[in-house]
Design an enzyme around this catalytic site. Sequence first.
Site, PDB file in Angstrom:
ATOM      1  N   GLU A   1     -65.837 -27.336 -11.076  1.00 16.71           N
ATOM      2  CA  GLU A   1     -66.272 -27.472  -9.951  1.00 16.71           C
ATOM      3  C   GLU A   1     -66.477 -28.936  -9.323  1.00 16.71           C
ATOM      4  O   GLU A   1     -66.371 -29.042  -8.103  1.00 16.71           O
ATOM      5  CB  GLU A   1     -67.659 -26.729  -9.853  1.00 16.71           C
ATOM      6  CG  GLU A   1     -67.713 -25.167 -10.258  1.00 16.71           C
ATOM      7  CD  GLU A   1     -67.809 -25.051 -11.830  1.00 16.71           C
ATOM      8  OE1 GLU A   1     -68.210 -23.807 -12.035  1.00 16.71           O
ATOM      9  OE2 GLU A   1     -67.418 -25.705 -12.792  1.00 16.71           O
TER      10      GLU A   1
ATOM     11  N   CYS B   1     -72.173 -23.065 -14.154  1.00 16.05           N
ATOM     12  CA  CYS B   1     -73.302 -23.099 -14.946  1.00 16.05           C
ATOM     13  C   CYS B   1     -74.434 -23.268 -14.002  1.00 16.05           C
ATOM     14  O   CYS B   1     -74.495 -23.543 -13.072  1.00 16.05           O
ATOM     15  CB  CYS B   1     -73.119 -24.456 -15.840  1.00 16.05           C
ATOM     16  SG  CYS B   1     -72.877 -26.097 -15.104  1.00 16.05           S
TER      17      CYS B   1
ATOM     18  N   CYS C   1     -73.462 -26.709 -11.920  1.00 16.59           N
ATOM     19  CA  CYS C   1     -72.488 -26.633 -10.902  1.00 16.59           C
ATOM     20  C   CYS C   1     -72.774 -25.696  -9.814  1.00 16.59           C
ATOM     21  O   CYS C   1     -72.345 -25.802  -8.782  1.00 16.59           O
ATOM     22  CB  CYS C   1     -70.993 -26.188 -11.558  1.00 16.59           C
ATOM     23  SG  CYS C   1     -70.553 -27.527 -12.820  1.00 16.59           S
TER      24      CYS C   1
ATOM     25  N   SER D   1     -41.397 -25.852 -47.961  1.00 18.13           N
ATOM     26  CA  SER D   1     -41.066 -24.803 -46.914  1.00 18.13           C
ATOM     27  C   SER D   1     -40.730 -25.521 -45.419  1.00 18.13           C
ATOM     28  O   SER D   1     -40.631 -24.733 -44.739  1.00 18.13           O
ATOM     29  CB  SER D   1     -42.466 -23.965 -46.663  1.00 18.13           C
ATOM     30  OG  SER D   1     -43.459 -25.004 -46.069  1.00 18.13           O
TER      31      SER D   1
ATOM     32  N   TRP E   1     -38.705 -26.943 -42.466  1.00 24.54           N
ATOM     33  CA  TRP E   1     -37.534 -26.727 -41.544  1.00 24.54           C
ATOM     34  C   TRP E   1     -36.842 -25.500 -42.022  1.00 24.54           C
ATOM     35  O   TRP E   1     -35.787 -25.253 -42.062  1.00 24.54           O
ATOM     36  CB  TRP E   1     -36.486 -27.770 -42.066  1.00 24.54           C
ATOM     37  CG  TRP E   1     -36.998 -29.278 -41.919  1.00 24.54           C
ATOM     38  CD1 TRP E   1     -36.741 -30.166 -42.956  1.00 24.54           C
ATOM     39  CD2 TRP E   1     -37.877 -29.946 -41.004  1.00 24.54           C
ATOM     40  NE1 TRP E   1     -37.242 -31.284 -42.789  1.00 24.54           N
ATOM     41  CE2 TRP E   1     -38.007 -31.168 -41.426  1.00 24.54           C
ATOM     42  CE3 TRP E   1     -38.277 -29.262 -39.843  1.00 24.54           C
ATOM     43  CZ2 TRP E   1     -38.865 -32.148 -40.975  1.00 24.54           C
ATOM     44  CZ3 TRP E   1     -39.302 -30.240 -39.307  1.00 24.54           C
ATOM     45  CH2 TRP E   1     -39.372 -31.734 -39.602  1.00 24.54           C
TER      46      TRP E   1
ATOM     47  N   ASP F   1     -46.128 -30.090 -48.865  1.00 25.86           N
ATOM     48  CA  ASP F   1     -45.156 -30.527 -47.795  1.00 25.86           C
ATOM     49  C   ASP F   1     -45.876 -31.803 -46.930  1.00 25.86           C
ATOM     50  O   ASP F   1     -44.793 -32.426 -46.350  1.00 25.86           O
ATOM     51  CB  ASP F   1     -45.397 -29.454 -46.671  1.00 25.86           C
ATOM     52  CG  ASP F   1     -44.923 -28.018 -46.902  1.00 25.86           C
ATOM     53  OD1 ASP F   1     -43.793 -28.246 -47.840  1.00 25.86           O
ATOM     54  OD2 ASP F   1     -45.188 -27.091 -46.247  1.00 25.86           O
TER      55      ASP F   1
ATOM     56  N   LEU G   1     -49.518 -32.598 -39.009  1.00 25.04           N
ATOM     57  CA  LEU G   1     -50.180 -31.507 -38.221  1.00 25.04           C
ATOM     58  C   LEU G   1     -50.613 -32.205 -36.748  1.00 25.04           C
ATOM     59  O   LEU G   1     -51.839 -31.781 -36.267  1.00 25.04           O
ATOM     60  CB  LEU G   1     -51.605 -31.325 -39.089  1.00 25.04           C
ATOM     61  CG  LEU G   1     -51.201 -30.547 -40.399  1.00 25.04           C
ATOM     62  CD1 LEU G   1     -52.772 -30.108 -41.023  1.00 25.04           C
ATOM     63  CD2 LEU G   1     -50.277 -29.372 -40.558  1.00 25.04           C
TER      64      LEU G   1
ATOM     65  N   ARG H   1     -46.501 -33.780 -31.504  1.00 25.78           N
ATOM     66  CA  ARG H   1     -45.260 -34.701 -31.295  1.00 25.78           C
ATOM     67  C   ARG H   1     -44.396 -34.187 -30.145  1.00 25.78           C
ATOM     68  O   ARG H   1     -43.362 -34.628 -30.005  1.00 25.78           O
ATOM     69  CB  ARG H   1     -44.450 -34.931 -32.511  1.00 25.78           C
ATOM     70  CG  ARG H   1     -45.489 -35.588 -33.533  1.00 25.78           C
ATOM     71  CD  ARG H   1     -44.793 -35.878 -34.903  1.00 25.78           C
ATOM     72  NE  ARG H   1     -44.181 -34.750 -35.577  1.00 25.78           N
ATOM     73  CZ  ARG H   1     -44.715 -34.047 -36.377  1.00 25.78           C
ATOM     74  NH1 ARG H   1     -46.050 -34.226 -36.489  1.00 25.78           N
ATOM     75  NH2 ARG H   1     -44.300 -33.062 -36.988  1.00 25.78           N
TER      76      ARG H   1
END
Length: 377
Positions: free
Chosen positions: A60, A83, A92, A176, A178, A208, A212, A215
Amino acid sequence: MTDPRDERWMRLALGLAARGLGRVWPNPAVGCVIVRRDDAGRDRVVGRGWTQRGGRPHAETETLKAAGEAARGATAYVSLEPCAHQGHTGPCAKALIEAGIGRVVATIEDPDPRVSGAGLRMLRDAGVEVESGCLEAAAKDLNEGFLLRVARQRPLVSLKLALSLDGRIAAGDGRSKWLTGDAARNVVHWLRATHDAVLVGSETVLADDPQLTCRLSGLEDRSPIRIVVDRRLRIPIGSRLVDSAGAVPLWIFTGLDAAERAADVLHRVGAEVFRLSAEAMGDRMMAHVLLRLGERGITRLLVEGGSRVAGALLAADLVDRLYLFQAPVMLGSDALPAFDLKGLGAPDQAPRWRPVAERHLGADLLRVYEPSRETGI
């Protein structure tokens, strides 16, 4: 019946709110649109905005700044009740009143005990015309994570798994990477960008060595907090998660008896270590982790890792959305199953899931499910 024009502008407000997903915790993602209607009955947008990174400024405030004097007598469409409490900035609802807004259309009440209808009452008491309930279901879906944190003290849990046609997630040695193609992996990066945090187990880190992070081009600054559940602090100091802990937050949950030296090293490189009691490390460990995350303000959690973590969350009925990316490949009976689940009972008593979306991603297929149970929020 809701005016179709009100629904039109509320959809825009909800779309703006979605821009804040993954960036505004512990606050809800809110969008706002201010519209003036001329003498001929035509609508004109004079301001729009959404909650900014870290939860402030609020939607707001941003929208009123954009509208300026054009806000006087106009209608404000807000994707959540404004709020009514004094925080780092003023309420707000008060800002809307002082700007001379003539009408406010909202979706649902903010369940925060500091608000919970008080914002709408403040507006009505000041003579502002108020309507609520516009696109209520869409608003609840958008901010389900915030609503869950208020109601159940835990975040929304989205479980993502990439699996083969025969229901396997990794080769027999645990690898695991790809399994799915580029299009599917881009969607996973988008999921990371729209969640506050992403969680894996230590087995996934060891197998792996994931980053995380998000990208996707243009969204590299939207990487979530990375979280690892690691009972014995086995995470390698040379892993990519640890190596980037100073740039992208890394939180690790472990037990009280985990090695102090390893914890000290992790602290020095910028990671935060959360220790859980022996009681919390039992069968309900994931429930305790989620409560700790709720205490820290996390509203949306993406879980990416491992059949054990997936199985523990599903067995405890703690998964709210299930993203299954299926690749057109067979891995065989020696490969790891998608879910480590035991004792779910007879088929007629097993948990049921309802499909809510399906999308082809090149050769892969994404199916999204939600529990058939009522969420209660």
